[in-house]
Design a protein around this motif. Structure first.
Motif, mmCIF file in Angstrom:
data_model
loop_
_atom_site.group_PDB
_atom_site.id
_atom_site.type_symbol
_atom_site.label_atom_id
_atom_site.label_comp_id
_atom_site.label_asym_id
_atom_site.label_seq_id
_atom_site.Cartn_x
_atom_site.Cartn_y
_atom_site.Cartn_z
ATOM 1 N N ASN A 2 0.818 -1.211 0.000
ATOM 2 C CA ASN A 2 0.000 0.000 0.000
ATOM 3 C C ASN A 2 0.851 1.261 0.000
ATOM 4 O O ASN A 2 1.989 1.267 0.496
ATOM 5 N N THR A 48 -5.216 2.121 -2.764
ATOM 6 C CA THR A 48 -4.528 1.630 -1.569
ATOM 7 C C THR A 48 -4.463 0.116 -1.521
ATOM 8 O O THR A 48 -3.420 -0.464 -1.190
ATOM 9 N N LEU A 49 -5.570 -0.549 -1.840
ATOM 10 C CA LEU A 49 -5.657 -1.993 -1.646
ATOM 11 C C LEU A 49 -5.138 -2.805 -2.828
ATOM 12 O O LEU A 49 -4.660 -3.936 -2.638
#
Length: 478
Positions: free
Chosen positions: A430, A453-454
């Motif tokens: 991330n 982010t993921l």
């Protein structure tokens, strides 16, 4: 005595006459200027057999830096030079800041807390946790950014960066992205948060989102120290000493190139799924080469990029230091929260070719990649009980000796597979909290912030799992 009266009709007729005269002259002057400029452009662009072509420095340089044969090698060589100057040039100021903020000021502040009677836990939380994490981020992050951003801006001012976009435009178009993504990706090598901001040069919202999501695959300066250290300790140790530096450097460059390939791969996937659409066309102007404006460059780089990004990192580093210290010092049944997390995540970590210490370090070090290695060392001492190393639970540190660091890692169960997968996971995980916050500010979308982010995390878990299984399969056969 006679007087002459001027009527409004006389004034109007005079104004119309003047207007016609001035307008006529202006029209003739404008047409003459246009024909003169057209003749000048034609003289530069058209080669006449009977006339020897006039030397043009800009065109001569462009033939070299945008050619199929030399464009890419020159681009890689120049960017490598910038990275080398950044890494090599940051060593001295980084060591000086580390001595000032960590070795000198931190003990003074901690002693001051004891003098004024602060309880041990407040003293530790403030100066071993919050201050130490912040000081570490400043000492590691500030010097590289203060060097990289001015160098990058100099290339921009000189007029070279549009040539980089020109060279990479065809490749980005093939994967459904925008050619100007090359500029934001290159900026991401200095700082991913700055790279996300740099995507503003892309007009298409769809292609700008692709550039934002994939910018994390550019190896930022916060991850270079981890890559260099692990490559030096484990990869360089595979060959004789005179070849160790070369092999270590090649492995780090390979990780950086792998990040670019992942950027292309994910851009291709996004442009054909959730961000499907037509590739936009754009006219890329190649501006004339011009001498950089040194002082304006320094001001723009330091104020608009370095200090703003550093301030955001400091804001997130303060609570990170508190969390790290508290997790190592709050215990239940004689076992700290950090040890509980490490034991819980260790099976998954070993399955990925990593370990629980690394996974916990990346969780608590989300605010800043710069504190990953100090956190890993501190947690390794915590779980192994190594004596004579470090300054206590929750206190991040670094060892000056590579041999001591290697011995500590090996005591924590590290192998070559651990090192290789840590280098891969350092690339594929991330974004830091500063970048996440910047992504949200730029997109104003929780959905795209979560995806940005993921997505790298899932990719990192998948890649390390695959490498670990293949590694063990080959080891079993051999």
């Amino acid at each position: 005595m006679t007087t002459q009266t001027t009527t409004p009709e006389d004034i109007l007729q005079t104004a119309q006459a003047l207007r016609w005269e001035v307008g006529s002259d202006f029209h003739e002057h404008l047409m003459e200027s246009m024909y003169t400029e057209a003749a000048r452009i034609a003289d530069r662009a058209i080669t006449r057999p009977e006339k020897k072509p006039r030397f043009d420095l800009d065109r001569t340089i462009d033939r070299l830096v945008t050619s199929r044969a030399f464009g890419f090698p020159l681009m890689l060589a120049l960017l490598t030079l910038v990275f080398w100057l950044t890494i090599a040039g940051a060593n001295v100021p980084s060591r000086w800041l580390s001595w000032l903020l960590l070795d000198t000021l931190q003990p003074i502040l901690k002693g001051f807390g004891v003098t004024i009677g602060l309880p041990w836990w407040i003293n530790g939380l403030l100066f071993d946790g919050m201050y130490l994490a912040t000081a570490w981020v400043i000492s590691v992050m500030l010097p590289p950014m203060a060097i990289f951003f001015p160098l990058f801006t100099l290339l921009e001012d000189y007029g070279y960066l549009p040539r980089v976009a020109f060279n990479l435009d065809n490749m980005f178009q093939k994967v459904g992205a925008h050619g100007k993504q090359a500029l934001s990706m290159t900026m991401g090598f200095g700082c991913n948060a700055a790279g996300v901001v740099a995507t503003r040069v892309i007009d298409s919202p769809r292609e700008r989102l692709i550039a934002i999501i994939t910018n994390n695959f550019a190896l930022c300066n916060g991850r270079w120290p981890t890559q260099i250290l692990i490559a030096t300790l484990f990869i360089g140790g595979l060959v004789p000493a005179h070849l160790a530096g070369l092999l270590s450097a090649m492995s780090v460059v390979a990780i950086a190139v792998l990040g670019v390939l992942f950027s292309f791969l994910v851009s291709w996937g996004l442009s054909r799924t959730v961000l499907r659409g037509e590739v936009s066309t754009f006219s890329l102007e190649l501006p004339p080469y011009r001498p950089p404006r040194i002082w304006q460059t320094i001001y723009t780089s330091v104020i608009d990029r370095t200090l703003i990004v550093l301030w955001r990192a400091i804001i997130f580093a303060l609570p990170a230091g508190a969390i790290i210290w508290l997790s190592a010092n709050i215990t239940f049944g004689g076992i700290s929260i950090a040890e509980y997390l490490i034991n819980f995540l260790n099976p998954a970590g070993l399955l990925l070719g990593l370990n629980g210490v690394i996974l916990v370090a990346y969780i608590v070090a989300i605010p800043a990649n710069e504190i990953v290695i100090p956190t890993v060392l501190m947690l390794t001492v915590l779980v192994t009980g190594a004596s004579g190393v470090g300054a206590g639970a929750g206190v991040m540190f670094e060892l000056q000796s590579n041999a001591e660091m290697t011995a500590l890692f090996q005591a924590g169960g590290w192998t070559l597979l651990t090192a290789v997968n840590l280098m891969l996971f350092s690339l594929l995980h991330n974004p830091c909290s500063t970048t996440i916050y910047t992504i949200y500010k730029e997109t104003r979308s929780l959905k795209w912030t979560l995806i940005s982010t993921l997505l790298p995390v899932f990719m990192g878990l998948a890649v390390t799992f695959f490498v670990a299984q293949v590694w063990r399969l080959i080891a079993g056969v051999l």
